[in-house]
Design an enzyme around this catalytic site. Structure first.
Site, PDB file in Angstrom:
ATOM      1  N   HIS A   1       0.928  -1.367  -0.053  1.00  0.00           N
ATOM      2  CA  HIS A   1       0.011  -0.085   0.104  1.00  0.00           C
ATOM      3  C   HIS A   1       0.591   1.226   0.113  1.00  0.00           C
ATOM      4  CE1 HIS A   1      -3.236  -2.748   1.103  1.00  0.00           C
ATOM      5  NE2 HIS A   1      -2.622  -3.125   2.070  1.00  0.00           N
TER       6      HIS A   1
ATOM      7  N   GLU B   1      -1.103  -0.487   8.380  1.00  0.00           N
ATOM      8  CA  GLU B   1      -2.025  -1.474   8.897  1.00  0.00           C
ATOM      9  C   GLU B   1      -1.361  -2.258   9.885  1.00  0.00           C
ATOM     10  OE1 GLU B   1      -3.051  -3.188   5.026  1.00  0.00           O
ATOM     11  OE2 GLU B   1      -2.635  -5.242   5.900  1.00  0.00           O
TER      12      GLU B   1
ATOM     13  N   HIS C   1       3.391  -7.322   1.736  1.00  0.00           N
ATOM     14  CA  HIS C   1       2.577  -8.466   2.718  1.00  0.00           C
ATOM     15  C   HIS C   1       1.735  -9.186   2.132  1.00  0.00           C
ATOM     16  CE1 HIS C   1       0.059  -4.826   2.548  1.00  0.00           C
ATOM     17  NE2 HIS C   1      -0.745  -5.782   3.088  1.00  0.00           N
TER      18      HIS C   1
ATOM     19  N   ARG D   1      -1.476  -4.977  -6.245  1.00  0.00           N
ATOM     20  CA  ARG D   1      -1.016  -6.228  -6.271  1.00  0.00           C
ATOM     21  C   ARG D   1       0.336  -6.613  -6.904  1.00  0.00           C
ATOM     22  NH1 ARG D   1      -5.759  -8.001  -8.448  1.00  0.00           N
ATOM     23  NH2 ARG D   1      -7.049  -7.802  -6.365  1.00  0.00           N
TER      24      ARG D   1
HETATM   25 ZN    ZN Z   1      -2.916  -4.951   3.269  1.00  0.00          ZN
END
Ligand code: ZN
Length: 319
Positions: free
Chosen positions: A101, A119, A176, A196
């Site tokens: 991200h 996150e 991740h 992605r």
């Molecule tokens: Zn994520």
């Protein structure tokens, strides 16, 4: 408004190709199918906003409350920012794609949305031997691009084993993936921008692969990978043990283990609370509420003292 009651929220269930049925079997939510991947449990994001279950705002969304009743969050009326956080529970019945991200600056400049995505994950359950992808082994951006283009994923991706109770901090720019057999509670910035990197060359029923975003992934990835240093501290409040999991720029997250009774004080602008195991009674003033695994609520600003009684575990967060 909400002086002696929390703001209870209804989870929004989301189907995903990698999802399973544990959001029903473990959390008792009504799931739309046997491929349910995510429950957005505290969300003001337009892609899945939580509905308020009780009190004068029942039926409204958390985003409405944030916009129209800023005093619940100690928010100045001039503050036009979006609700900053998002809490989800994810059931990975299969491996999630490998992703990354952007940070706030990239999200604003390139995607035109207010927040990037940092996150963190609390592992609620994990099957024996379950693994995550966290970071990579490339030393330079060029090496990262080259290994990705040549599909050297086994050499590039850094894998770690996890078990229930582990905590993983994933700052923006960290490659991740959540692996098969893991259920996590995720606390994150309120953002849905994902690049992605790799999808294990999987194809759908029509033989199509999912779209990848390699160029942007490489642009936003931190190289070389840096393991975040997270200092965890423990505080005992009555029969409650509070473990601070992470305190950083966007959020502070705690694990609470309650085994008896605890009297607490709400000193934050607002507190996000998720019950991840057991059951308890929450008392605010003369009002008591039964809460259990799968219950999510916000304690609004100015609620003052409250108490918890029971045997339960919580994940709690604030900005
Ligand atoms: Zn994520």
């Amino acid at each position: 408004m909400y002086k002696t009651e929390p703001i209870f929220l209804q989870p929004v269930l989301q189907e995903r190709i990698w999802g399973g049925e544990k959001l029903h079997t473990e959390f008792h939510y009504e799931i739309p199918s046997a491929h349910t991947g995510e429950a957005w449990v505290i969300s003001a994001h337009p892609n899945g906003p939580s509905i308020i279950k009780n009190g004068p705002l029942a039926g409204k969304t958390l985003a409405d409350a944030w916009k129209e009743q800023g005093e619940l969050f100690n928010k100045a009326s001039s503050n036009e920012e979006e609700y900053p956080l998002l809490v989800k529970i994810l059931d990975a019945a299969d491996d999630l794609s490998v992703q990354v991200h952007p940070n706030d600056q990239f999200a604003r400049e390139v995607e035109g949305v207010p927040y990037g995505k940092t996150e963190c994950w609390y592992v609620v359950s994990a099957e024996e031997g379950a693994e995550l992808v966290l970071g990579h082994h490339a030393k330079t951006q060029e090496e990262l691009a080259q290994m990705a283009e040549q599909g050297e994923w086994d050499q590039l991706l850094r894998r770690i084993k996890v078990k229930a109770g582990d905590f993983v901090y994933v700052p923006s720019g960290t490659i991740h993936a959540i692996g098969k057999g893991i259920v996590i509670l995720e606390t994150q910035q309120s953002s849905d921008i994902t690049y992605r990197v790799y999808d294990y060359d999987r194809t759908d029923a029509e033989g199509n692969k999912r779209e990848l975003h390699l160029e942007r992934s490489i642009q936003v990835t931190t190289v070389p990978h840096q393991d975040a240093i997270v200092e965890q501290t423990e505080t005992v409040i009555g029969d409650l043990v509070e473990k601070k999991l992470v305190e950083e720029q966007y959020f502070t997250v705690y694990h609470w283990n309650l085994n008896g009774k605890a009297s607490l004080d709400m000193t934050k602008d607002f507190l996000q609370v998720s019950v991840i195991d057991g059951r308890a009674t929450l008392t605010i003033g003369d009002n008591s509420f039964e809460i259990e695994k799968g219950t999510h609520f916000i304690l609004p600003y100015g609620i003052g003292g409250y108490s918890l009684y029971g045997k339960a575990e919580f994940i709690v967060s604030h900005v």
